[in-house]
Design a protein around this motif. Structure first.
Motif, PDB file in Angstrom:
ATOM      1  N   SER A 277       0.610  -1.147   0.034  1.00 26.90           N
ATOM      2  CA  SER A 277       0.070  -0.059   0.047  1.00 26.90           C
ATOM      3  C   SER A 277       0.861   1.353  -0.012  1.00 26.90           C
ATOM      4  CB  SER A 277      -0.815  -0.048   1.224  1.00 26.90           C
ATOM      5  OG  SER A 277      -0.222   0.069   2.336  1.00 26.90           O
ATOM      6  N   THR A 278       2.119   1.102   0.325  1.00 31.19           N
ATOM      7  CA  THR A 278       3.040   2.540   0.505  1.00 31.19           C
ATOM      8  C   THR A 278       3.590   2.683  -0.898  1.00 31.19           C
ATOM      9  OG1 THR A 278       3.162   1.867   2.559  1.00 31.19           O
ATOM     10  CG2 THR A 278       4.530   3.478   1.687  1.00 31.19           C
ATOM     11  N   ARG A 279       3.189   3.581  -1.859  1.00 31.60           N
ATOM     12  CA  ARG A 279       3.843   4.269  -2.858  1.00 31.60           C
ATOM     13  C   ARG A 279       5.177   4.888  -2.226  1.00 31.60           C
ATOM     14  NH1 ARG A 279       2.628   6.492  -8.194  1.00 31.60           N
ATOM     15  NH2 ARG A 279       3.608   8.404  -8.609  1.00 31.60           N
ATOM     16  N   ALA A 280       6.393   4.658  -2.948  1.00 32.08           N
ATOM     17  CA  ALA A 280       7.461   5.280  -2.693  1.00 32.08           C
ATOM     18  C   ALA A 280       8.189   5.806  -3.925  1.00 32.08           C
ATOM     19  CB  ALA A 280       8.510   4.183  -1.919  1.00 32.08           C
ATOM     20  N   ILE A 281       9.022   6.819  -3.514  1.00 30.47           N
ATOM     21  CA  ILE A 281      10.014   7.475  -4.575  1.00 30.47           C
ATOM     22  C   ILE A 281      11.312   7.191  -4.310  1.00 30.47           C
ATOM     23  CG2 ILE A 281      10.029   9.569  -3.497  1.00 30.47           C
ATOM     24  CD1 ILE A 281       9.885  10.879  -6.265  1.00 30.47           C
ATOM     25  N   PHE A 282      12.236   6.678  -5.176  1.00 29.22           N
ATOM     26  CA  PHE A 282      13.554   6.341  -5.088  1.00 29.22           C
ATOM     27  C   PHE A 282      14.333   7.341  -5.695  1.00 29.22           C
ATOM     28  CE2 PHE A 282      10.827   2.812  -4.672  1.00 29.22           C
ATOM     29  CZ  PHE A 282      11.523   1.782  -3.871  1.00 29.22           C
ATOM     30  N   GLY A 283      15.391   7.948  -5.227  1.00 29.84           N
ATOM     31  CA  GLY A 283      16.228   8.951  -5.789  1.00 29.84           C
ATOM     32  C   GLY A 283      17.119   8.443  -6.614  1.00 29.84           C
TER      33      GLY A 283
END
Length: 340
Positions: A277-283
């Protein structure tokens, strides 16, 4: 000025293409790289903790060994998953390692991230209390750990002990004065960064976080850092907090670098999910000649906000090459950005 250290996951694999083919290699080379980084003038040697994987997992023997072999460099973790930890036993190990290192430990802890094994912490003997999530349990373990590190007595002494006791309630020993102020929280969201500030922990923000507003990663991370610092100010803590960010940055200064990284780093952030459920952004990562890197990194808002930069390293390429990578950043990039 900015503190610059390295962050190693300590991978090993029996592949002939790896210079780190066993757990022994990973541990011994971690010590050797910390020694080399100190000699080069780096400020920190940090290690990731992952259970059930061919990576570094038990930090305190390694931290103690690094502490015994070095004299100046900060020694830390990024991060220890508190779902797996007995806070009192951890306080003993941490106190001993910090005393061996002369007060140089910088311990990054966190509620954890998805691991190799489903609910792996259950095999370590831990389970959430009724109404808790595993993340809640990790934060509860962290708060107990922080309380223990204050060094206050809490345990009723035996009236007929094997050895004489000092007066009053007893505390965990060995106690290392000042370690409580060198605990960092690895925050994946703005809310947990604020929580860490309220508890008086330093902030570690890595190469991924919850995607909270669709902005570029470095912008969201800078917003997280500013929210943390505001919460710290509102909490009224007496000391100044510290903030670190992690980045994959490779300066191309010779043909080896061009062979490994000549294709450039990831030019854009990546979007994914760290659980259902957790949308994440990867640098993004950075790989370029020093003059290009200087221009690119000057635009990274989060690096500007942080006082400490941790360089994630490809540890399987060996000690000598990773020392070269660290030296290239310290020599060819950091001065151009005013970090040295």
């Amino acid at each position: 000025m900015k503190k610059i250290g390295f962050l190693s996951f300590g991978h090993w694999t029996p592949s002939s293409q790896s210079q780190v083919r066993s757990a022994s290699d990973a541990l011994r080379q971690s010590i050797d790289l910390a020694v080399a980084a100190e000699q080069l003038g780096a400020d920190g040697a940090y290690f990731r903790v992952h259970h059930y994987a061919c990576q570094l997992a038990s930090p305190f023997p390694l931290l103690a060994a690094v502490g015994a072999k070095t004299s100046r460099i900060e020694i830390g973790t990024a991060v220890i998953d508190m779902r797996y930890e007995n806070p009192l036993y951890m306080a003993e190990d941490a106190g001993a390692a910090d005393l061996i290192a002369g007060g140089r430990l910088q311990l990054g802890i966190s509620r954890g991230s998805p691991e190799q094994v489903i609910d792996g912490w259950r095999h370590f003997g831990y389970q959430p209390a009724e109404g808790e999530t595993d993340a809640d349990m990790g934060r509860r373990h962290a708060q107990v750990f922080l309380d223990i590190l204050r060094g206050e007595g809490f345990a009723e002494p035996n009236p007929t002990p094997m050895f004489p006791n000092p007066p009053g309630l007893l505390r965990i020993e060995p106690h290392s004065e000042g370690l409580r102020e060198r605990i960092w929280w690895g925050a994946g969201s703005n809310a947990t960064a604020v929580w860490a500030a309220q508890l008086g922990m330093n902030l570690q923000s890595s190469t991924l976080k919850d995607d909270e507003n669709g902005q570029p990663f470095h912008v969201q991370q800078a917003e997280q850092i500013r929210a943390y610092r505001q919460a710290w100010k509102e909490a009224g803590h007496a000391r100044e907090p510290r903030v670190s960010v992690s980045r994959s940055i490779f300066a191309i200064v010779d043909e080896r670098d061009r062979l490994y990284f000549g294709g450039g780093g990831e030019q854009n952030d990546q979007i994914g999910y760290i659980d259902a459920s957790t949308r994440a952004i990867f640098g993004r990562s950075y790989a370029a000649e020093p003059d290009v890197l200087i221009k690119q990194l000057a635009g990274d808002e989060a690096i500007r906000e942080a006082d400490t930069l941790l360089l994630t390293i490809p540890n399987q390429l060996g000690v000598d090459y990773n020392a070269h990578l660290i030296e290239a950043i310290l020599t060819h990039v950091a001065p151009g950005l005013g970090w040295r």
